[in-house]
Design a protein around this motif. Structure first.
Motif, mmCIF file in Angstrom:
data_model
loop_
_atom_site.group_PDB
_atom_site.id
_atom_site.type_symbol
_atom_site.label_atom_id
_atom_site.label_comp_id
_atom_site.label_asym_id
_atom_site.label_seq_id
_atom_site.Cartn_x
_atom_site.Cartn_y
_atom_site.Cartn_z
ATOM 1 N N ALA A 1 1.068 1.908 8.728
ATOM 2 C CA ALA A 1 0.307 2.656 9.737
ATOM 3 C C ALA A 1 1.156 3.728 10.400
ATOM 4 C CB ALA A 1 -0.242 1.696 10.787
ATOM 5 N N ALA A 2 2.474 3.600 10.323
ATOM 6 C CA ALA A 2 3.357 4.617 10.885
ATOM 7 C C ALA A 2 3.364 5.897 10.050
ATOM 8 C CB ALA A 2 4.783 4.076 11.011
ATOM 9 N N ARG A 3 2.878 5.812 8.820
ATOM 10 C CA ARG A 3 2.739 7.023 7.988
ATOM 11 C C ARG A 3 1.566 7.827 8.546
ATOM 12 N NH1 ARG A 3 6.875 8.463 6.442
ATOM 13 N NH2 ARG A 3 7.483 7.149 8.172
ATOM 14 N N PRO A 4 1.747 9.100 8.891
ATOM 15 C CA PRO A 4 0.738 9.820 9.689
ATOM 16 C C PRO A 4 -0.620 9.987 9.037
ATOM 17 C CG PRO A 4 2.441 11.316 8.871
ATOM 18 C CD PRO A 4 2.938 9.923 8.612
ATOM 19 N N LEU A 5 -0.688 10.004 7.695
ATOM 20 C CA LEU A 5 -1.963 10.253 7.024
ATOM 21 C C LEU A 5 -2.396 9.087 6.140
ATOM 22 C CD1 LEU A 5 -1.531 14.032 6.101
ATOM 23 C CD2 LEU A 5 -2.808 13.039 8.001
ATOM 24 N N ALA A 6 -1.845 7.907 6.412
ATOM 25 C CA ALA A 6 -2.235 6.714 5.657
ATOM 26 C C ALA A 6 -3.381 5.999 6.363
ATOM 27 C CB ALA A 6 -1.041 5.771 5.503
ATOM 28 N N ARG A 7 -4.385 5.606 5.594
ATOM 29 C CA ARG A 7 -5.496 4.791 6.088
ATOM 30 C C ARG A 7 -5.267 3.389 5.530
ATOM 31 N NH1 ARG A 7 -9.620 8.398 7.720
ATOM 32 N NH2 ARG A 7 -11.155 6.709 7.697
ATOM 33 N N VAL A 8 -4.989 2.427 6.401
ATOM 34 C CA VAL A 8 -4.466 1.123 5.990
ATOM 35 C C VAL A 8 -5.518 0.035 6.191
ATOM 36 C CG1 VAL A 8 -2.619 -0.548 6.353
ATOM 37 C CG2 VAL A 8 -2.147 1.903 6.623
ATOM 38 N N TYR A 9 -5.757 -0.772 5.133
ATOM 39 C CA TYR A 9 -6.749 -1.841 5.165
ATOM 40 C C TYR A 9 -6.104 -3.145 4.686
ATOM 41 C CZ TYR A 9 -9.858 2.150 5.519
ATOM 42 O OH TYR A 9 -10.452 3.328 5.924
ATOM 43 N N LEU A 10 -6.138 -4.168 5.532
ATOM 44 C CA LEU A 10 -5.566 -5.466 5.203
ATOM 45 C C LEU A 10 -6.554 -6.303 4.396
ATOM 46 C CD1 LEU A 10 -3.877 -6.403 8.612
ATOM 47 C CD2 LEU A 10 -3.047 -4.883 6.804
ATOM 48 N N ASP A 11 -6.057 -7.388 3.819
ATOM 49 C CA ASP A 11 -6.908 -8.305 3.062
ATOM 50 C C ASP A 11 -7.952 -8.940 3.963
ATOM 51 O OD1 ASP A 11 -7.910 -10.323 1.330
ATOM 52 O OD2 ASP A 11 -6.383 -11.719 2.084
ATOM 53 N N GLY A 12 -9.225 -8.817 3.570
ATOM 54 C CA GLY A 12 -10.310 -9.414 4.340
ATOM 55 C C GLY A 12 -11.079 -10.478 3.587
ATOM 56 N N GLY A 13 -10.514 -10.979 2.479
ATOM 57 C CA GLY A 13 -11.191 -12.037 1.730
ATOM 58 C C GLY A 13 -12.511 -11.588 1.141
ATOM 59 N N ASN A 14 -13.448 -12.515 1.030
ATOM 60 C CA ASN A 14 -14.784 -12.168 0.546
ATOM 61 C C ASN A 14 -15.822 -13.044 1.229
ATOM 62 O OD1 ASN A 14 -15.427 -14.574 -1.218
ATOM 63 N ND2 ASN A 14 -13.563 -13.870 -2.252
ATOM 64 N N ALA A 15 -17.072 -12.718 1.005
ATOM 65 C CA ALA A 15 -18.167 -13.300 1.786
ATOM 66 C C ALA A 15 -18.361 -14.791 1.567
ATOM 67 C CB ALA A 15 -19.468 -12.560 1.469
ATOM 68 N N THR A 16 -17.875 -15.330 0.457
ATOM 69 C CA THR A 16 -18.109 -16.739 0.167
ATOM 70 C C THR A 16 -16.824 -17.557 0.230
ATOM 71 O OG1 THR A 16 -17.934 -16.232 -2.195
ATOM 72 C CG2 THR A 16 -20.134 -16.267 -1.241
ATOM 73 N N TRP A 17 -15.823 -17.042 0.920
ATOM 74 C CA TRP A 17 -14.541 -17.725 0.982
ATOM 75 C C TRP A 17 -14.327 -18.344 2.367
ATOM 76 C CZ3 TRP A 17 -9.606 -15.229 -1.560
ATOM 77 C CH2 TRP A 17 -8.587 -16.187 -1.642
#
Length: 444
Positions: free
Chosen positions: A294-310
């Motif tokens: 996130a410290a990279r100025p133009l990076a859009r960062v998305y963490l692991d969010g699993g899935n709907a049936t987990w």
């Protein structure tokens, strides 16, 4: 001056006329128009369009990069001609893009994509409104963008499917794989196969190629210590300290260039399955990755969010909170999974609601649609196995999101095996199979 993202200063004119100039004051005047949030330009009698001109200088253009100019405009009478140009802001005034538009009396949005034929730090945007009689033109929401979703996601020229195609042009499946997979934008995965000494240069090369094409790369960091908890995709760095070194180098490779980054699929959804001694460490490692990326100025960062049936939404939200989701843009749903987009989007919205309750509002989510075209139910209505199941199909190509998702993305690479299982029992995880690819393309 910026070379990525939005290149226009004060494009909504919220700062009045700051950043904008007008030509001959006898022919054109500028004034902020607070009621509409735009710029009102009054033109007196002029013989030529270019006699009454306003614009902005100091724009950096790169040869071969894709750009999109967009703006909203109207005139005090219908049928007003306006020439819009982006190009060299000095002799010989070479245009990169030039177009004549006709304005009416109601706001109309114009979108002009183009590829720059030149490289210059002295680019210029001009609006030319000279008329044979006085007219007032109002312009707002001026954007000149590059390396964003508007210009498109980057297509990996060296995906496993592309490598297979180059080596197997005579294969009967080659045309369908080229059309349906190789030409489609999707993610490039970086993992422990990219050594610590090499990963910075590897990432830099990839994101630079995307930036030079004026497109946004989708990249995945996949080198987590104790990755996949001894599952089909086990591996990763050999210690927590080595992982920190690896992800630091990965982030350095992004630099100041744009990138959409998916961080360590399954790392949080699997966290509580790890040995007790490693669970807290897993959250700390993901948190470290979120912060350095996130410290990279133009990076859009998305963490692991699993899935709907987990996991239940509240459980996923708690894990994201522990892993520093507040530093990131959001989280990724259904990576390498098959749940239909509507199910995934509903789950994503539920996780967002739980994060808001935890005091972390405004999180976004993306959904992996690479293989969810048939959803995840088999003919008997049962949820399919996660590993190379039959009857799946390609989903919506990488694009702007729907159903609450910020983006729909091909994160898993279609045709790459999940492991030696399902309908691909002889193909190890991560290897490309034209047989698996054909099944996804044709849906059987």
């Amino acid at each position: 001056m910026p070379i990525y993202g939005d290149l226009i200063n004060n494009g909504s004119f919220t700062a009045g006329t700051t950043g904008w100039w007008a030509g001959n004051p006898a022919m054109v005047t500028l004034a902020a128009d607070p009621p509409t949030g735009g710029l009102a330009t009054a033109s007196t009698d002029a013989l030529n369009l270019y006699d009454a001109v306003f614009g902005q200088d100091g724009i950096t253009l790169r040869a071969g990069a894709a750009y999109t100019l967009s703006f909203t405009a109207r005139a005090s009478r219908a049928g007003v001609a306006m020439r819009v140009a982006v190009g060299l802001g000095q002799e010989p005034w070479t245009p990169a893009e030039e177009r004549l538009v006709t304005l009416g009396t109601v706001d109309t949005t114009f979108v002009m994509p183009f590829v720059s034929p030149m490289s210059t730090p002295k680019g210029q945007l001009t609006f030319q409104i000279g008329q044979e009689s006085s007219v007032t033109v109002t312009v707002t929401e001026v954007r000149l963008t590059t390396c964003t979703v508007r210009e498109g996601f980057y297509t990996d020229p060296d995906s496993n499917a592309a490598k297979w195609l180059r080596a197997n042009r005579g294969d009967v499946r080659a045309p369908m794989i080229e059309r349906s997979l190789v030409s489609q934008p999707g993610a490039h995965w970086f993992g422990d196969w990219n050594k610590i000494a090499d990963v910075e240069a590897n990432v830099r090369s990839y994101v630079t190629a995307a930036a030079d094409a004026g497109q946004l790369p989708i990249i995945v960091a996949y080198a987590m210590y104790l990755r996949d908890n001894n599952g089909e995709s086990s591996g990763g760095m050999k210690s927590a300290d080595l992982y920190r070194q690896w992800i630091n180098a990965f982030a350095a490779g992004i630099g100041d260039r744009p990138a959409l980054v998916v961080v360590e699929p399954d790392s949080l959804a699997q966290a509580e399955y790890l040995p007790q001694a490693n669970r807290a460490e897993r959250y700390e490692l993901v948190k470290h990755a979120a912060q350095v990326l996130a410290a990279r100025p133009l990076a859009r960062v998305y963490l692991d969010g699993g899935n709907a049936t987990w996991l239940k939404p509240v459980d996923m939200a708690l894990r994201l909170q522990k892993a520093g989701i507040a530093s990131a843009k959001g989280f990724a749903i259904a990576v390498a999974n098959f749940d239909a987009s509507d199910i995934s989007c509903a789950y994503g919205q539920q996780v967002v609601q739980e994060l808001t309750r935890l005091g972390i509002p405004g999180c976004k989510f993306v959904v992996d649609t690479s293989r969810n075209g048939h959803g995840a139910m088999d003919t008997a209505g049962q949820h399919v196995d996660y590993c190379n199941p039959a009857g799946r199909r390609l989903g919506a190509p990488s694009s702007i999101g729907a159903g609450g998702a910020e983006y729909l993305l091909w994160i898993k690479v279609p045709g790459d095996s999940d492991g030696k299982c399902g309908v691909g029992p002889d193909v190890k995880a991560g290897d490309f199979s034209p047989y698996l690819a054909q099944r996804l393309i044709e849906g059987w």
